[in-house]
Design a protein around this motif. Structure first.
Motif, PDB file in Angstrom:
ATOM      1  N   VAL A 312       0.849  -1.415   0.054  1.00 57.63           N
ATOM      2  CA  VAL A 312       0.005  -0.007  -0.074  1.00 57.63           C
ATOM      3  C   VAL A 312       1.091   1.363  -0.061  1.00 57.63           C
ATOM      4  O   VAL A 312       1.732   1.373   0.861  1.00 57.63           O
ATOM      5  N   PRO A 313       0.922   1.815  -1.127  1.00 56.63           N
ATOM      6  CA  PRO A 313       1.700   3.464  -1.044  1.00 56.63           C
ATOM      7  C   PRO A 313       1.458   4.006   0.305  1.00 56.63           C
ATOM      8  O   PRO A 313       0.275   4.252   0.692  1.00 56.63           O
ATOM      9  N   ILE A 314       2.558   4.582   0.815  1.00 57.74           N
ATOM     10  CA  ILE A 314       2.055   5.166   2.205  1.00 57.74           C
ATOM     11  C   ILE A 314       2.866   6.668   2.103  1.00 57.74           C
ATOM     12  O   ILE A 314       4.001   6.922   1.298  1.00 57.74           O
ATOM     13  N   PHE A 315       2.149   7.693   2.793  1.00 52.73           N
ATOM     14  CA  PHE A 315       2.682   9.144   2.948  1.00 52.73           C
ATOM     15  C   PHE A 315       2.652   9.381   4.544  1.00 52.73           C
ATOM     16  O   PHE A 315       1.689   8.592   5.246  1.00 52.73           O
ATOM     17  N   ILE A 316       3.325  10.270   4.929  1.00 52.11           N
ATOM     18  CA  ILE A 316       3.467  10.648   6.441  1.00 52.11           C
ATOM     19  C   ILE A 316       2.976  11.996   6.770  1.00 52.11           C
ATOM     20  O   ILE A 316       3.280  12.731   6.161  1.00 52.11           O
ATOM     21  N   MET A 350      10.167  13.196   0.945  1.00 51.66           N
ATOM     22  CA  MET A 350       9.970  14.273   0.459  1.00 51.66           C
ATOM     23  C   MET A 350       9.269  15.236   1.333  1.00 51.66           C
ATOM     24  O   MET A 350       8.164  14.801   1.598  1.00 51.66           O
ATOM     25  N   VAL A 351       9.958  16.027   2.031  1.00 48.28           N
ATOM     26  CA  VAL A 351       9.321  16.723   2.963  1.00 48.28           C
ATOM     27  C   VAL A 351       8.654  18.152   2.116  1.00 48.28           C
ATOM     28  O   VAL A 351       9.049  18.892   1.342  1.00 48.28           O
ATOM     29  N   VAL A 352       7.190  18.274   2.334  1.00 46.01           N
ATOM     30  CA  VAL A 352       6.177  19.220   1.892  1.00 46.01           C
ATOM     31  C   VAL A 352       5.933  20.527   2.623  1.00 46.01           C
ATOM     32  O   VAL A 352       5.701  20.452   3.742  1.00 46.01           O
ATOM     33  N   PHE A 375       4.445  15.394   5.611  1.00 48.37           N
ATOM     34  CA  PHE A 375       3.660  16.569   5.967  1.00 48.37           C
ATOM     35  C   PHE A 375       4.063  16.994   7.363  1.00 48.37           C
ATOM     36  O   PHE A 375       3.985  16.018   8.248  1.00 48.37           O
ATOM     37  N   THR A 376       4.077  18.276   7.962  1.00 50.73           N
ATOM     38  CA  THR A 376       4.110  18.663   9.227  1.00 50.73           C
ATOM     39  C   THR A 376       3.002  19.656   9.349  1.00 50.73           C
ATOM     40  O   THR A 376       2.919  20.744   8.792  1.00 50.73           O
ATOM     41  N   LEU A 377       2.120  19.159  10.494  1.00 52.59           N
ATOM     42  CA  LEU A 377       0.864  19.861  10.440  1.00 52.59           C
ATOM     43  C   LEU A 377       0.455  20.010  11.877  1.00 52.59           C
ATOM     44  O   LEU A 377       0.844  19.230  13.058  1.00 52.59           O
ATOM     45  N   SER A 378      -0.517  20.704  12.530  1.00 51.27           N
ATOM     46  CA  SER A 378      -0.980  20.896  13.549  1.00 51.27           C
ATOM     47  C   SER A 378      -2.642  21.009  13.565  1.00 51.27           C
ATOM     48  O   SER A 378      -3.062  21.670  12.733  1.00 51.27           O
ATOM     49  N   SER A 379      -3.443  19.877  14.222  1.00 45.42           N
ATOM     50  CA  SER A 379      -4.920  20.029  14.047  1.00 45.42           C
ATOM     51  C   SER A 379      -5.345  21.268  14.946  1.00 45.42           C
ATOM     52  O   SER A 379      -6.379  21.361  14.780  1.00 45.42           O
ATOM     53  N   VAL A 380      -4.660  21.694  15.929  1.00 41.67           N
ATOM     54  CA  VAL A 380      -5.001  22.888  16.681  1.00 41.67           C
ATOM     55  C   VAL A 380      -5.102  24.187  16.281  1.00 41.67           C
ATOM     56  O   VAL A 380      -5.978  25.030  15.973  1.00 41.67           O
ATOM     57  N   THR A 381      -3.442  24.635  15.526  1.00 43.61           N
ATOM     58  CA  THR A 381      -3.449  25.929  14.760  1.00 43.61           C
ATOM     59  C   THR A 381      -3.945  25.744  13.429  1.00 43.61           C
ATOM     60  O   THR A 381      -3.993  27.038  12.983  1.00 43.61           O
TER      61      THR A 381
END
Length: 406
Positions: A312-316, A350-352, A375-381
């Protein structure tokens, strides 16, 4: 600038693309006369362009067009004759069929992948023709990005990337299934709650409450069963979720593309449930959620191994970046990169970090299973949440039903 353009557009589009001359062999109503006429038109166009400007020595290129795939290169589309227009419409139908309802057109690019670019006036005329073609075949059109090409010429030249979407006649919408993996307390359910409900989390897990199905899940905050959430995109690429629609039926009616998230359990004692979800629902892709403050911990490695074993192709997605410093986030990214590059994984991380990165990542990820967007993200901000939405909007379904069956 050349390096920037080649980085942004060097997405290996050749794997998904088709040469106009060779691809026309697959399409009805194209004789040798059309091909020879097209070749002569191309020679004239090249001669005309070579008089107008002198390319620099290190001109960035895309890979040459290949036969199959849903990406088409077009130098320009200005006032085509009726026969040429019909041929272009047939070609567009072929591209949409190849991409199972989605196609990407690169305007201002030659068949050999050379980024020639067009003036503002020619670009407007070409996009107008593309709109007419899309209307004829019943497809929706959206410009993904425009980029200036650095040539030694007085007039600024641009290339444009355009997404076309047409729901196949036997389907109500394009459907993609994404399995959500990751260690317990990494923020999987919260992220899905934010994406599907359209509201940010309060930092204490309010967004995930709508996803839980059992009382003990609400009390412990841990998913123990498989739940499904949907996220829709309309023909213009805008999000359709529960913030505007009350029911799943309303979302399905107004969306032309649906992402079905399969929310799986992260705790080790529910590993059998997770494996059942991965094997029985045939996901197109897997999203591995890693908490920025804990890094690779608990069942993260096991989930990554499961997805790879099942091909299964995976992304993080690295979540909770609001809880820790930039240095901690970078340390987690480096830790993930090390694991992905290990023998056995052989992935290319590959950092987006921008919208252009998200577009390129979506196309490369679909073409090469070794590319792993991070991907680096926040569900709060809500930081970088838009990049993930752009990625979901552009990512194409698996190329054919045979791959899905496997």
């Amino acid at each position: 600038m050349d390096a920037l353009v080649s980085e942004l557009f060097g997405s290996g589009s050749g794997h998904f693309s088709g040469s106009q001359g060779t691809a026309s062999n697959h399409k009805p109503g194209n004789g040798n006369g059309v091909i020879s006429k097209k070749a002569s038109l191309k020679k004239k166009a090249k001669a005309r362009f070579s008089r107008n400007f002198k390319p620099s020595n290190n001109t960035p290129n895309l890979p040459p067009e290949a036969e199959e795939g849903n990406i088409e290169y077009k130098l320009k589309l200005i006032n085509p004759t009726q026969n040429r227009f019909e041929h272009l419409a047939t070609q567009m139908k072929w591209r949409l069929q190849e991409g199972r309802g989605e196609a990407v057109y690169q305007i201002g690019v030659e068949d050999n992948g050379m980024l020639v670019g067009l003036s503002e006036e020619d670009m407007r005329a070409s996009l107008k023709t593309l709109h007419r073609l899309a209307e004829k075949v019943g497809a929706d059109i959206a410009v993904l990005r425009e980029q200036e090409v650095d040539y030694d010429s007085d007039v600024p030249r641009k290339i444009a990337e355009v997404l076309l979407r047409k729901v196949p006649d036997d389907q109500q919408f394009l459907d993609l299934r994404v399995a959500v993996l990751g260690n317990v307390d990494s923020g999987k359910s919260t992220l899905l709650g934010v994406l599907t409900q359209g509201e940010l989390d309060n930092g204490r897990g309010r967004a995930r409450l709508n996803l839980f199905r059992h009382l003990h899940e609400i009390q412990t905050g841990r998913t123990s069963s498989i739940s499904f959430e949907i996220l829709g995109f309309n023909s213009k690429g805008e999000i359709v979720n529960y913030s505007e629609s009350r029911t799943a039926e309303e979302i399905c009616e107004s969306a032309s593309k649906m992402i079905t998230f399969i929310d799986l359990a992260g705790h080790h004692k529910y590993l059998k449930t997770t494996i059942f979800g991965l094997t029985s629902y045939c996901p197109d892709f897997a999203m591995l959620v890693v908490s920025a403050n804990t890094g690779i911990a608990g069942t993260t490695r096991e989930h990554l191994g499961l997805a790879m074993a099942l091909k299964v192709p995976i992304f993080i997605v690295i979540s909770k970046v609001d809880l820790c410093t930039r240095a901690t986030v970078e340390r987690t990214v480096r830790q993930l990169e090390r694991v992905l590059k290990q023998p056995g994984c052989n992935k290319v991380p590959m950092v987006v970090s921008s919208t252009d990165d998200a577009v390129t990542a979506a196309q490369q990820f679909a073409q090469s299973p070794n590319i792993t967007p991070i991907f680096t993200l926040s569900s709060v901000t809500g930081e970088s949440l838009d990049l993930l939405k752009v990625f979901f909007n552009i990512i194409p379904p698996l190329s054919n039903s045979k791959e899905q069956e496997e």
